[in-house]
Design a protein around this motif. Structure first.
Motif, PDB file in Angstrom:
ATOM      1  N   ASP A 113      23.742   7.001  25.881  1.00 38.59           N
ATOM      2  CA  ASP A 113      24.498   7.428  27.060  1.00 38.59           C
ATOM      3  C   ASP A 113      24.513   8.938  27.173  1.00 38.59           C
ATOM      4  N   ASP A 114      24.574   9.608  26.006  1.00 42.88           N
ATOM      5  CA  ASP A 114      24.628  11.057  26.052  1.00 42.88           C
ATOM      6  C   ASP A 114      23.314  11.642  26.562  1.00 42.88           C
ATOM      7  N   VAL A 115      22.198  11.091  26.074  1.00 42.77           N
ATOM      8  CA  VAL A 115      20.906  11.579  26.564  1.00 42.77           C
ATOM      9  C   VAL A 115      20.783  11.271  28.059  1.00 42.77           C
ATOM     10  N   ALA A 116      21.318  10.112  28.453  1.00 42.42           N
ATOM     11  CA  ALA A 116      21.222   9.710  29.860  1.00 42.42           C
ATOM     12  C   ALA A 116      22.001  10.642  30.781  1.00 42.42           C
ATOM     13  N   PHE A 117      23.029  11.286  30.244  1.00 43.59           N
ATOM     14  CA  PHE A 117      23.904  12.103  31.089  1.00 43.59           C
ATOM     15  C   PHE A 117      23.122  13.118  31.938  1.00 43.59           C
ATOM     16  N   GLY A 118      22.212  13.856  31.291  1.00 41.44           N
ATOM     17  CA  GLY A 118      21.422  14.845  32.019  1.00 41.44           C
ATOM     18  C   GLY A 118      20.503  14.178  33.033  1.00 41.44           C
ATOM     19  N   GLU A 120      20.986  11.376  34.589  1.00 41.75           N
ATOM     20  CA  GLU A 120      21.799  10.928  35.721  1.00 41.75           C
ATOM     21  C   GLU A 120      22.078  12.097  36.671  1.00 41.75           C
ATOM     22  N   ASN A 121      22.385  13.258  36.072  1.00 42.57           N
ATOM     23  CA  ASN A 121      22.667  14.434  36.905  1.00 42.57           C
ATOM     24  C   ASN A 121      21.457  14.853  37.726  1.00 42.57           C
ATOM     25  N   HIS A 122      20.276  14.702  37.113  1.00 41.90           N
ATOM     26  CA  HIS A 122      19.063  15.106  37.825  1.00 41.90           C
ATOM     27  C   HIS A 122      18.457  13.933  38.593  1.00 41.90           C
ATOM     28  N   GLN A 123      19.250  12.911  38.756  1.00 45.59           N
ATOM     29  CA  GLN A 123      18.911  11.741  39.571  1.00 45.59           C
ATOM     30  C   GLN A 123      17.567  11.105  39.214  1.00 45.59           C
ATOM     31  N   VAL A 124      17.315  11.015  37.925  1.00 47.19           N
ATOM     32  CA  VAL A 124      16.155  10.242  37.472  1.00 47.19           C
ATOM     33  C   VAL A 124      16.490   8.769  37.729  1.00 47.19           C
ATOM     34  N   GLY A 165      18.822  15.434  24.533  1.00 49.88           N
ATOM     35  CA  GLY A 165      19.349  15.511  25.900  1.00 49.88           C
ATOM     36  C   GLY A 165      18.628  16.591  26.687  1.00 49.88           C
ATOM     37  N   LEU A 169      14.905  16.192  29.934  1.00 46.63           N
ATOM     38  CA  LEU A 169      14.729  16.777  31.267  1.00 46.63           C
ATOM     39  C   LEU A 169      13.412  17.544  31.379  1.00 46.63           C
TER      40      LEU A 169
ATOM     41  N   ARG B 226      23.647  20.976  31.764  1.00 45.09           N
ATOM     42  CA  ARG B 226      22.828  19.774  31.850  1.00 45.09           C
ATOM     43  C   ARG B 226      22.797  19.238  33.278  1.00 45.09           C
ATOM     44  N   GLY B 227      23.196  20.086  34.212  1.00 43.54           N
ATOM     45  CA  GLY B 227      22.990  19.760  35.622  1.00 43.54           C
ATOM     46  C   GLY B 227      24.111  18.993  36.282  1.00 43.54           C
ATOM     47  N   TYR B 228      25.279  18.914  35.647  1.00 46.90           N
ATOM     48  CA  TYR B 228      26.366  18.154  36.271  1.00 46.90           C
ATOM     49  C   TYR B 228      27.054  19.004  37.323  1.00 46.90           C
ATOM     50  N   ARG B 234      24.596  11.120  41.673  1.00 49.49           N
ATOM     51  CA  ARG B 234      23.974  10.914  40.365  1.00 49.49           C
ATOM     52  C   ARG B 234      23.424   9.501  40.318  1.00 49.49           C
ATOM     53  N   THR B 235      22.424   9.297  39.474  1.00 47.62           N
ATOM     54  CA  THR B 235      21.974   7.921  39.237  1.00 47.62           C
ATOM     55  C   THR B 235      22.770   7.377  38.057  1.00 47.62           C
ATOM     56  N   TYR B 237      22.787   5.207  34.423  1.00 47.76           N
ATOM     57  CA  TYR B 237      22.027   4.586  33.335  1.00 47.76           C
ATOM     58  C   TYR B 237      22.534   3.176  33.084  1.00 47.76           C
TER      59      TYR B 237
END
Lengths: 292, 266, 291
Positions: A113-118, A120-124, A165, A169, B226-228, B234-235, B237
């Protein structure tokens, strides 16, 4: 004030991944600037360490480069993009930033989840995430821990997750702001090995802030800041071997430089350049055999 | 090593209930609480009780765990039941003393009340033993999503909730360390009256606030790097998946509700 | 022979005993810490160092065995009042001790310990002033908020808060973590001077160079067991033992060891850069005289 300066300053824009031009920064409410007239270029693909005593402006410089503080005066370019409000998303994507405290940058409830955080922010997209998470965790050797909660991880493991994390990106520059200073020796060694790997095998540009001389000698170049000024910027072997310069700025000496200092005090002439432990041993062996 | 992990009540037995969508489980929990108030006679209460036992059996978690959920609230339940018992009117008067009286209806109602409480506590325990806090947060976020049309910042609230869950163990550890440090400086947390004890919290609370603010500052910076951006799209996970079993669970509840309404009439 | 400051007798401690998450932190530890010594406790992360030191200050009580600290005998039955008195004898500097600061001014914070011991306001102030003097904090900072100080100063003030209680035994758990080289040296020199004034100092450290330079006795823990007690010189000549305990020798020792492998001769493997330098100078000059 500047004691050493090497090329890479003006007109080398194409090689520089980060370019700082006449940067002056004063924190709101302070009368003295924290950084004064800093100009420097970071060449792509190199490992550069910023050293300097506490309060010399090291962290401030790193944060300004990543757009985490607003620039008062001067300019910064990252990958030829000016660091400005409207470009921040692009800047954050190009720079991975790892902070000092392993706990305070762990956002997710588990490693994945922590790696996913960035991401998610960059809308991957959701579909791409599992692969990119796994790839990033694989780069830092943390795949088996993907489902673990941070409470089960050591400081060094948390820092490796923070690096994953950043890597997920796909940045160009990695900034480490005293990222190993709170780790035990084992965790530290692993993180430092990882840095070397990322630089050599993956071609990242690394900017590391450290007050540990044994860490500063690992990079290609060293930037020395003191009292908000750029004091020296040059090849590691030149700066880290200069005990006079380092002591003048209240910095620790690397092991071999300490040893040479000791020899010099006892009337033995030593080379001025920094030597790694192997180099120093070779040199000592030569000294011994030449006397025979 | 001490309080590092915030376990909640979650018991990892990986039962069929564990694998249900958290949204279904949250809805089911509320649904059950509502229909508990439909129960008005012996049959309906028996039905609800049996259904609950069925859930407990499905959860593969021992009855002891459920009992631990009720135990601390036992006094509240008994006290409320006592109030009901002594103050309700109607039905055959059995016993009277000044303004206190016990009636046949009062006895029946206070027994129902005890059951009602027990049912409600147990059904929430079923939810918490089978669902991790992480899933609960995700479920709540998803269920609250419609509120974002009313300009409620649901995703930011969900982020806050998830960060709070993430930092509970860290902060519990921190409190322990600060208390140890102040004890080592000769502080006695247990002596004195209530006021003195409250005053002693200062040397714990201030360091805790200071470090929590520092943490929050660090965290905000790390999140920004980290872009927040609060409010930016946001997408996700973690995406919740509604499976066939969730449909079955839903259907079971419909049947249960219908049966309950029918039994009410008897 | 003076009696030891601390005696561990068959000490064991388990976290979360009788739960699924139980963890045996220490097993069957028997050791003595000499009065007035500067004893280092080392071991990799999770080896039980902090558990051991918390037992010395009664912050944890042993499941088995006992710990003799001065006149106190700590067992799993030790009572609350006894532990309160124990805190007068033992000072404990936690990791990142600046996290425990809370008062409006530096002076008030340092007075907190003595006041807890029941000292009068006047005595407490006197004890605080002595402690602040020991850590070399400029006097004009005494009425500043501790939160305005630099990181290194905050650390020293927090240490003063412990020193003000004038403990016989001072435990320092990784007191240099996160400081710059200058700050690290200041703290270690402080520990050293307290030791020279007769305080028993127990130093928990990850940094073998510190241990080699400052400690006179070392206890090595590995997975909750005591695997070595003795002098640093003795410890760092046993490379096999270090490896088993997942510890690195000091830089100078490792360097000398590699040189020895290449044919240099050392009577003793040096522990510090100074030792190593002197040894090399001797050898280089000796060879020179043969010319």
């Amino acid at each position: 004030m500047l004691e050493y300066y090497i090329g890479m300053t003006k007109g080398a824009g194409s090689l520089a991944i980060v370019s700082v031009k006449d940067l002056t920064f004063t924190y709101p409410g302070n009368s003295e600037p924290t950084l004064a007239h800093i100009s420097l270029d970071l060449p792509a693909g190199e490992w550069i360490t910023i050293i300097g005593p506490n309060g010399s402006g090291k962290s401030t410089l790193a944060r300004l480069i990543d757009g985490l503080l607003p620039i008062n005066s001067g300019e910064i370019y990252v990958d030829n993009i000016p660091v400005k409000e409207e470009n921040l998303h692009a800047i954050h994507q190009r720079i991975g930033f790892v902070f000092q405290n392993p706990d305070n940058q762990f956002v997710g409830t588990t490693v994945a989840d922590d790696v996913a955080f960035g991401l998610e922010n960059h809308q991957v997209s959701h579909e791409d995430m599992p692969f990119r998470i796994k790839q990033a965790l694989n780069d830092v050797d943390m795949v088996p821990y993907a489902k673990k909660e941070p409470a089960y991880l050591s400081g060094g493991q948390k820092q490796r997750v923070a690096i994953a994390g950043a890597l997920s990106l796909r940045p160009k520059v990695l900034i480490f702001d005293e990222a190993t200073s709170m780790l035990d020796p084992e965790g530290r060694q692993k993180v430092l090995k990882l840095l070397a790997h990322l630089k050599v095998k993956k071609g990242f540009t690394i900017l590391a802030i450290s007050h540990d001389p044994s860490e500063a000698v690992l990079g290609d170049k060293v930037i020395l800041l003191d009292h908000s000024h750029l004091v020296a910027y040059g090849p590691t072997n030149q700066i880290m071997g200069d005990s006079e310069l380092l002591m003048k700025h209240r910095l620790g000496l690397p092991f071999t430089t300490q040893l040479k200092e000791q020899l010099q005090e006892n009337g033995i002439t030593v080379p001025k350049e920094y030597q790694s432990e192997e180099q120093m041993m070779t040199w000592l062996n030569q000294q011994l055999s030449s006397k025979k | 090593m001490n309080s590092k992990v915030f376990f909640g009540l979650y018991v990892p037995t990986n039962s069929i209930l564990h694998r249900l969508d958290p949204r279904m489980k949250i809805i089911a929990c509320f649904w059950y609480v509502v229909i508990v108030f439909l129960a008005n006679n012996v049959l309906t209460n028996v039905l609800l009780g049996l259904f609950l036992l069925f859930l407990i059996w499905l959860s593969k978690v021992s009855l002891k765990m459920y009992w631990q959920g009720i135990k601390p609230l036992m006094w509240v339940i008994l006290l409320t039941a006592a109030v009901q018992l002594f103050f309700s009117t109607g039905g055959q008067p059995i016993w009277q003393w000044h303004f206190l009286n016990i009636t046949s209806l009062g006895i029946i109602q206070s027994i129902y009340l005890i059951f009602r409480f027990a049912f409600i506590i147990t059904i929430s325990t079923v939810l918490t033993v089978t669902t991790t806090t992480l899933q609960l947060a995700a479920g709540i976020e998803s269920l609250l999503k419609p509120l974002s049309y009313l300009k409620v910042p649901v995703s930011q609230l969900a982020m806050m909730l998830s960060i709070a869950l993430r930092f509970i163990p860290t902060i519990m550890d921190e409190i322990q360390t600060i208390m140890d440090a102040q004890r080592a400086r000769g502080m006695d947390f247990s002596a004195g009256n209530l006021f003195q004890r409250a005053k002693r919290l200062v040397p714990v609370m201030i360091p805790l606030f200071v470090s929590s603010f520092k943490r929050a500052d660090d965290l905000a910076l790390a999140m920004e790097a980290r872009g927040y951006q609060p409010g930016a799209p946001r997408t996700a996970y973690r995406q919740l998946r509604w499976h066939m079993n969730d449909n079955w669970a839903f259907l079971t509840y419909v049947v249960l509700t219908v049966a309950l309404i029918v039994l009410r009439q008897i | 022979m003076a009696q030891p400051a601390v005696v561990f007798k068959k000490v064991a401690y388990t976290y979360n005993a009788q739960t699924a998450f139980s963890f045996k932190a220490l097993q069957d530890i028997s050791a003595e810490i000499e009065k007035g010594s500067l004893t280092a406790i080392i071991g990799h992360t999770g080896s039980g160092k902090s558990t051991l030191t918390k037992l010395v200050d009664g912050l944890l009580l042993p499941d088995h065995g006992s710990i003799q600290v001065g006149n106190f005998n700590l067992t799993h039955e030790s009572g609350h009042d006894e532990l309160l008195k124990l805190h007068r004898e033992v000072g404990y500097v936690f990791q990142f001790p600046e996290k425990q600061l809370f008062s409006d001014t530096v002076l008030q914070d340092v007075e907190f310990g003595p006041l807890n011991l029941g000292k009068s306001a006047k005595e407490a102030k006197q004890m605080a002033l002595v402690a602040l003097d020991t850590i070399h904090l400029p006097a004009d900072l005494y009425d500043h908020s501790p939160f305005e100080l630099s990181g290194g100063q905050m650390r020293r003030v927090a240490i003063a808060g412990v020193l003000a209680m004038q403990p016989q035994i001072l435990i320092m758990d990784e007191p240099t973590a996160g400081l710059d080289p200058q700050g690290q040296t200041e703290i270690l020199e402080l520990a050293h001077s307290l030791h020279e004034q007769g305080t028993t100092v127990i130093l928990v450290s990850h940094q073998m160079d510190q241990v080699a330079r400052y400690a006179d006795t070392v206890l090595v823990l590995n997975h909750g067991q005591l695997v070595f007690t003795g002098t640093p010189r003795n410890l760092f000549s046993q490379l096999q033992l270090l490896k088993q305990a997942e510890l690195e020798p000091p830089l100078a020792t490792a360097f000398a060891q590699s040189m020895a492998d290449q044919g240099w001769h050392f009577d003793h493997l040096p522990l510090t850069v100074t030792d190593l330098g002197n040894e090399l100078v001797k050898q280089l000059q000796k060879e020179g005289q043969h010319e």
